[in-house]
Motif scaffolding. Sequence first.
Motif, mmCIF file in Angstrom:
data_model
loop_
_atom_site.group_PDB
_atom_site.id
_atom_site.type_symbol
_atom_site.label_atom_id
_atom_site.label_comp_id
_atom_site.label_asym_id
_atom_site.label_seq_id
_atom_site.Cartn_x
_atom_site.Cartn_y
_atom_site.Cartn_z
ATOM 1 N N THR A 50 51.485 -16.062 -10.280
ATOM 2 C CA THR A 50 52.439 -15.087 -9.758
ATOM 3 C C THR A 50 53.899 -15.519 -9.816
ATOM 4 O O THR A 50 54.763 -14.729 -10.241
ATOM 5 C CB THR A 50 52.059 -14.710 -8.311
ATOM 6 O OG1 THR A 50 50.725 -14.191 -8.313
ATOM 7 C CG2 THR A 50 53.002 -13.662 -7.760
ATOM 8 N N PRO A 51 54.263 -16.748 -9.412
ATOM 9 C CA PRO A 51 55.699 -17.084 -9.423
ATOM 10 C C PRO A 51 56.359 -16.976 -10.782
ATOM 11 O O PRO A 51 57.580 -16.813 -10.861
ATOM 12 C CB PRO A 51 55.712 -18.533 -8.912
ATOM 13 C CG PRO A 51 54.464 -18.665 -8.104
ATOM 14 C CD PRO A 51 53.456 -17.827 -8.816
ATOM 15 N N PHE A 52 55.587 -17.030 -11.873
ATOM 16 C CA PHE A 52 56.183 -16.912 -13.204
ATOM 17 C C PHE A 52 56.629 -15.472 -13.505
ATOM 18 O O PHE A 52 57.296 -15.236 -14.508
ATOM 19 C CB PHE A 52 55.211 -17.395 -14.281
ATOM 20 C CG PHE A 52 55.162 -18.889 -14.412
ATOM 21 C CD1 PHE A 52 56.104 -19.568 -15.169
ATOM 22 C CD2 PHE A 52 54.180 -19.623 -13.763
ATOM 23 C CE1 PHE A 52 56.068 -20.951 -15.290
ATOM 24 C CE2 PHE A 52 54.138 -21.011 -13.867
ATOM 25 C CZ PHE A 52 55.080 -21.678 -14.625
ATOM 26 N N THR A 53 56.274 -14.528 -12.651
ATOM 27 C CA THR A 53 56.708 -13.143 -12.842
ATOM 28 C C THR A 53 57.947 -12.822 -12.016
ATOM 29 O O THR A 53 58.432 -11.691 -12.046
ATOM 30 C CB THR A 53 55.574 -12.167 -12.466
ATOM 31 O OG1 THR A 53 55.257 -12.321 -11.074
ATOM 32 C CG2 THR A 53 54.334 -12.433 -13.301
ATOM 33 N N GLY A 54 58.464 -13.797 -11.258
ATOM 34 C CA GLY A 54 59.691 -13.584 -10.504
ATOM 35 C C GLY A 54 60.869 -13.334 -11.429
ATOM 36 O O GLY A 54 60.836 -13.668 -12.622
ATOM 37 N N ARG A 55 61.943 -12.735 -10.896
ATOM 38 C CA ARG A 55 63.065 -12.297 -11.735
ATOM 39 C C ARG A 55 63.660 -13.443 -12.544
ATOM 40 O O ARG A 55 63.880 -13.307 -13.756
ATOM 41 C CB ARG A 55 64.147 -11.668 -10.847
ATOM 42 C CG ARG A 55 65.277 -11.057 -11.659
ATOM 43 C CD ARG A 55 66.258 -10.334 -10.766
ATOM 44 N NE ARG A 55 66.922 -11.248 -9.851
ATOM 45 C CZ ARG A 55 67.861 -10.880 -8.996
ATOM 46 N NH1 ARG A 55 68.205 -9.609 -8.899
ATOM 47 N NH2 ARG A 55 68.433 -11.772 -8.195
ATOM 48 N N SER A 56 63.921 -14.589 -11.906
ATOM 49 C CA SER A 56 64.530 -15.702 -12.633
ATOM 50 C C SER A 56 63.551 -16.335 -13.614
ATOM 51 O O SER A 56 63.910 -16.658 -14.752
ATOM 52 C CB SER A 56 65.036 -16.761 -11.649
ATOM 53 O OG SER A 56 66.088 -16.259 -10.869
ATOM 54 N N ALA A 57 62.301 -16.507 -13.174
ATOM 55 C CA ALA A 57 61.316 -17.175 -14.028
ATOM 56 C C ALA A 57 60.947 -16.328 -15.234
ATOM 57 O O ALA A 57 60.719 -16.846 -16.340
ATOM 58 C CB ALA A 57 60.073 -17.519 -13.220
ATOM 59 N N ARG A 58 60.910 -15.005 -15.057
ATOM 60 C CA ARG A 58 60.454 -14.119 -16.136
ATOM 61 C C ARG A 58 61.363 -14.173 -17.359
ATOM 62 O O ARG A 58 60.926 -13.955 -18.491
ATOM 63 C CB ARG A 58 60.369 -12.691 -15.590
ATOM 64 C CG ARG A 58 59.612 -11.724 -16.491
ATOM 65 C CD ARG A 58 59.353 -10.397 -15.796
ATOM 66 N NE ARG A 58 60.591 -9.779 -15.308
ATOM 67 C CZ ARG A 58 60.869 -9.562 -14.021
ATOM 68 N NH1 ARG A 58 60.009 -9.937 -13.084
ATOM 69 N NH2 ARG A 58 62.006 -8.973 -13.665
ATOM 70 N N LYS A 59 62.639 -14.503 -17.139
ATOM 71 C CA LYS A 59 63.584 -14.572 -18.256
ATOM 72 C C LYS A 59 63.239 -15.684 -19.232
ATOM 73 O O LYS A 59 63.716 -15.689 -20.375
ATOM 74 C CB LYS A 59 64.999 -14.818 -17.727
ATOM 75 C CG LYS A 59 65.545 -13.733 -16.827
ATOM 76 C CD LYS A 59 66.916 -14.146 -16.304
ATOM 77 C CE LYS A 59 67.478 -13.142 -15.323
ATOM 78 N NZ LYS A 59 68.788 -13.610 -14.763
ATOM 79 N N HIS A 60 62.440 -16.648 -18.788
ATOM 80 C CA HIS A 60 62.218 -17.847 -19.603
ATOM 81 C C HIS A 60 60.726 -18.063 -19.907
ATOM 82 O O HIS A 60 60.310 -19.198 -20.150
ATOM 83 C CB HIS A 60 62.774 -19.069 -18.867
ATOM 84 C CG HIS A 60 64.220 -18.942 -18.497
ATOM 85 N ND1 HIS A 60 65.238 -19.144 -19.398
ATOM 86 C CD2 HIS A 60 64.809 -18.602 -17.321
ATOM 87 C CE1 HIS A 60 66.397 -18.960 -18.797
ATOM 88 N NE2 HIS A 60 66.176 -18.626 -17.536
ATOM 89 N N LEU A 61 59.950 -16.983 -19.932
ATOM 90 C CA LEU A 61 58.503 -17.119 -20.132
ATOM 91 C C LEU A 61 58.185 -17.888 -21.415
ATOM 92 O O LEU A 61 57.308 -18.755 -21.442
ATOM 93 C CB LEU A 61 57.838 -15.745 -20.162
ATOM 94 C CG LEU A 61 57.648 -15.047 -18.810
ATOM 95 C CD1 LEU A 61 57.052 -13.661 -19.016
ATOM 96 C CD2 LEU A 61 56.734 -15.882 -17.906
ATOM 97 N N ARG A 62 58.893 -17.558 -22.504
ATOM 98 C CA ARG A 62 58.610 -18.216 -23.780
ATOM 99 C C ARG A 62 58.889 -19.722 -23.663
ATOM 100 O O ARG A 62 58.132 -20.542 -24.205
ATOM 101 C CB ARG A 62 59.465 -17.587 -24.882
ATOM 102 C CG ARG A 62 59.114 -18.060 -26.283
ATOM 103 C CD ARG A 62 59.865 -17.265 -27.319
ATOM 104 N NE ARG A 62 59.516 -15.843 -27.252
ATOM 105 C CZ ARG A 62 60.097 -14.910 -27.990
ATOM 106 N NH1 ARG A 62 61.057 -15.233 -28.851
ATOM 107 N NH2 ARG A 62 59.718 -13.654 -27.882
#
Length: 413
Positions: A280-292
């Motif tokens: 779940t935390p990887f879907t937060g606004r800041s984290a989602r920008k850097h998924l790749r």
Amino acid sequence: MTEETTIPAATAAPLLEPRDGIPPVIDNPDDLAKVIHDFAKGEGPVAVDAERASGYRYSSKAYLVQLRRAGAGSALIDPTACPDLTELDLALADAEIVLHAASQDLPCLAELGFRPRKLFDTELAGRLLGYERVGLGTMVETVLGYRLEKGHSAADWSTRPLPEDWLRYAVLDVEVLVELRDALHQQLAEAGKLAWAQEEFAAVLNAPPPAPRADPWRRTSGIHKVRSLRGLAVVRELWYLRDDIAREADLAPGRVLPDSAIVTAALELPRTTKALTEITPFTGRSARKHLREWLAAVGRARSLPESELPQPSMHGDGPPPTNRWADRDPAAARRLAAARAVVAALADEHHMPTENLLQPDAVRRLSWEPPEVLDDEHVTARLRELGARSWQIALTARPLAKALARLRTKSDA
């Protein structure tokens, strides 16, 4: 602590407004020059405080500096607009600077060119006097009988413009700090601890900056759950990537990605973006920008050869964790127990926390590697090597030498 040094909380008067009102925030060189002139002409100690944006920003720099001095009143300085306080530092070179928990504020003040030469730390004074709670609000209430509102202590002080109620809070933080200093100074003198406090204040001022921590990623909260070397490699890759992103954006690392997400990824080793976003935390606004980038970091850790995987934590050149002493060196474990008992008894006798009577690291290192000769002279020399202050050595060296010598005699018998 005697009844005469404390004031019942029920009788504490709320401190709601600064006596001179809220001063304007200084944000230009001309106004700063006037503040410097006024404070140079003031009298007595100077109360100082600094507000940071811990938990919000990557840096630990000050976003507001508060001052108060008799004859000058209070001042609020915006360091983002006035980042050079060297002229203020020179103007107050001979003044005693009063801070609460000085070690927290001195680094960010030094970044601005403000480096006190004389210090009175009201938190440290409270510890030496045996106060159980030494937060500023509690100390002001207990010693002076005023109740401070502490609701904005964890605010994002990088906010601009700063709200009026935050500024009121900031001014009140220095409003009675010199009065608190005066009361504690008197109590220290009456308790025969003033010279001890002065030595402690000097040690705080002269303390070198901490050395860079080796493998800082190992302090990730929850890392103890990661048992595989491959998982530790994931923690390392994600930690350094997060740190780079946080530094670039000037955000607290936990606002980019929480530690819990790093640990979960290390346990689950996701191979796809879908698997990563199920954490779940990887879907937060800041984290989602850097998924790749996160997924690439996990991939790098997965592909590392065995020879490049991080090894379990080593504990530098100091003693091992004390919970392992009984197995690794039973004699050292017995020395540690004896030394701790001595320090605890002396701390109780002198009404202060054990860690202020003698630093816990010094107790551990003395116990792990005591001098060959266990007498006053050699234990004194060892404690001095370990950074103990003169007053601490005067109180502890002889009792520690006797206790450790007694143990050695028993083991030799």
